[in-house]
Design a protein around this motif. Sequence first.
Motif, PDB file in Angstrom:
ATOM      1  N   GLN A 132      95.278-121.311  51.577  1.00  0.00           N
ATOM      2  CA  GLN A 132      94.579-121.796  52.763  1.00  0.00           C
ATOM      3  C   GLN A 132      94.829-123.287  52.925  1.00  0.00           C
ATOM      4  O   GLN A 132      94.784-124.046  51.964  1.00  0.00           O
ATOM      5  N   GLY A 133      95.079-123.693  54.154  1.00  0.00           N
ATOM      6  CA  GLY A 133      95.437-125.082  54.425  1.00  0.00           C
ATOM      7  C   GLY A 133      96.862-125.168  54.913  1.00  0.00           C
ATOM      8  O   GLY A 133      97.607-124.176  54.923  1.00  0.00           O
ATOM      9  N   ARG A 162      93.604-129.486  53.296  1.00  0.00           N
ATOM     10  CA  ARG A 162      93.384-128.856  51.996  1.00  0.00           C
ATOM     11  C   ARG A 162      91.944-128.348  51.905  1.00  0.00           C
ATOM     12  O   ARG A 162      91.013-129.046  52.308  1.00  0.00           O
ATOM     13  N   TRP A 163      91.797-127.135  51.355  1.00  0.00           N
ATOM     14  CA  TRP A 163      90.489-126.513  51.219  1.00  0.00           C
ATOM     15  C   TRP A 163      90.011-126.578  49.773  1.00  0.00           C
ATOM     16  O   TRP A 163      90.816-126.451  48.837  1.00  0.00           O
ATOM     17  N   GLY A 167      84.391-124.119  50.042  1.00  0.00           N
ATOM     18  CA  GLY A 167      84.544-123.808  51.462  1.00  0.00           C
ATOM     19  C   GLY A 167      84.686-125.022  52.347  1.00  0.00           C
ATOM     20  O   GLY A 167      84.901-124.883  53.559  1.00  0.00           O
ATOM     21  N   SER A 168      84.579-126.221  51.790  1.00  0.00           N
ATOM     22  CA  SER A 168      84.807-127.428  52.577  1.00  0.00           C
ATOM     23  C   SER A 168      86.303-127.727  52.626  1.00  0.00           C
ATOM     24  O   SER A 168      87.091-127.191  51.838  1.00  0.00           O
ATOM     25  N   HIS A 169      86.721-128.571  53.565  1.00  0.00           N
ATOM     26  CA  HIS A 169      88.126-128.937  53.617  1.00  0.00           C
ATOM     27  C   HIS A 169      88.298-130.352  54.138  1.00  0.00           C
ATOM     28  O   HIS A 169      87.422-130.895  54.820  1.00  0.00           O
ATOM     29  N   GLU A 171      91.062-133.165  56.067  1.00  0.00           N
ATOM     30  CA  GLU A 171      92.220-133.267  56.956  1.00  0.00           C
ATOM     31  C   GLU A 171      92.666-134.721  57.017  1.00  0.00           C
ATOM     32  O   GLU A 171      91.883-135.612  57.334  1.00  0.00           O
ATOM     33  N   THR A 206      86.467-135.158  56.247  1.00  0.00           N
ATOM     34  CA  THR A 206      86.039-134.052  55.387  1.00  0.00           C
ATOM     35  C   THR A 206      85.050-133.203  56.178  1.00  0.00           C
ATOM     36  O   THR A 206      84.134-133.726  56.808  1.00  0.00           O
ATOM     37  N   SER A 217      90.589-118.114  60.627  1.00  0.00           N
ATOM     38  CA  SER A 217      89.910-118.512  59.396  1.00  0.00           C
ATOM     39  C   SER A 217      89.983-117.419  58.332  1.00  0.00           C
ATOM     40  O   SER A 217      90.073-117.704  57.135  1.00  0.00           O
ATOM     41  N   ASN A 255      96.736-123.100  59.903  1.00  0.00           N
ATOM     42  CA  ASN A 255      95.549-122.831  59.086  1.00  0.00           C
ATOM     43  C   ASN A 255      95.887-122.303  57.691  1.00  0.00           C
ATOM     44  O   ASN A 255      95.090-122.465  56.773  1.00  0.00           O
TER      45      ASN A 255
END
Length: 344
Positions: A132-133, A162-163, A167-169, A171, A206, A217, A255
């Motif tokens: 993911q990311g 990056r995740w 569950g946060s990511h 950018e 973030t 997602s 994504n």
Amino acid sequence: MADELDLLRRANPVPADDPRFHDRPLDPEAEHRLLVLTRAGREHPGRPGRRPHLGHLLDALRPRRPRDWAWTVTAAAAVGAVVLALTLSGAATVPAVAAPRPLIVETGSAPLPLDVLADRAAAGGTGFPLRQGTHVQTWSLSMTSGPGARPPVTLPEERVVRWAADGSHTELVVATDPSHPGKPVVTDADPVPRTVEDGHVISRQTYPPSWSDAPPSAEPPHDARRLRAYLEEIDRLDAMDTGGLLDAVGTLLDNWTLGSRESAALTRVLADAPDLRAVGAVTDRLGRPGQAYVYEDKAPSVRRMLILDPAAGTVLGLEDTVTRGDHESGLRTGDVMSYSAWMR
């Protein structure tokens, strides 16, 4: 004191009641007068004023209007580029480079049919995992339309998402053009675009945890039939055409970084698109060898070129090129509206 004040008033390069200079650089005459004031206190006939840099060149553009669209591009071009007449102010003035030319298919190269590539990708096994990311280099053609529209400007950016396990990511978006390292880069700004140093951080954010179970997602499947349904949900149309499929693929790759199995399934989905034709070998904008597949989109008059890795079927890039110019927006035939180059 009175004599000095009178001299200042007569040489004032920016009169308070002159609207031309509000929040703008000096014009050549005003800059010359200021130079005269600071160096000698009197004018020297015939001395040319220095030409202002970015601000003066952009001064000819009208105030920015709401953007009608901004196309997302990904790329670093090993091919030629057009130099914009936008430069950095300062002692080390260097042209800002942007506006990539369309990729060119290698003369004499044999097209690789998508169904053959799909078989090859399926036989490749599980060489790399799904993640993911995303990591993508983009060029976006920012434009306005209508009376007073400013010329289109290409904005090169690199984006890394990056995740985390919770569950946060995060950018990170950086202004950079990998094909011209160290050169000034055009970026978006109000009221007009400007140049910044290569590697300038545009944004770093973030985001809190998110557990959406809807595409894009949701985790993409590695079965071709289910992956097509996944892409149709992204496209949200009753019958997904090839243009919608390519849009959905771009959203997916913005994504997720696909693994070997997901890439093989995606290649199989692409092989079923009847009007996506193989045209031959290309070198993508990051210098990677690829196979090009072209779709001629008639509605917006663009040529869409998908570049795939010839061994694993991985999507390397997607390029949209204008096939019919538009006077109102300033688009010309052959302009690259967008390019995206995805990386692991």
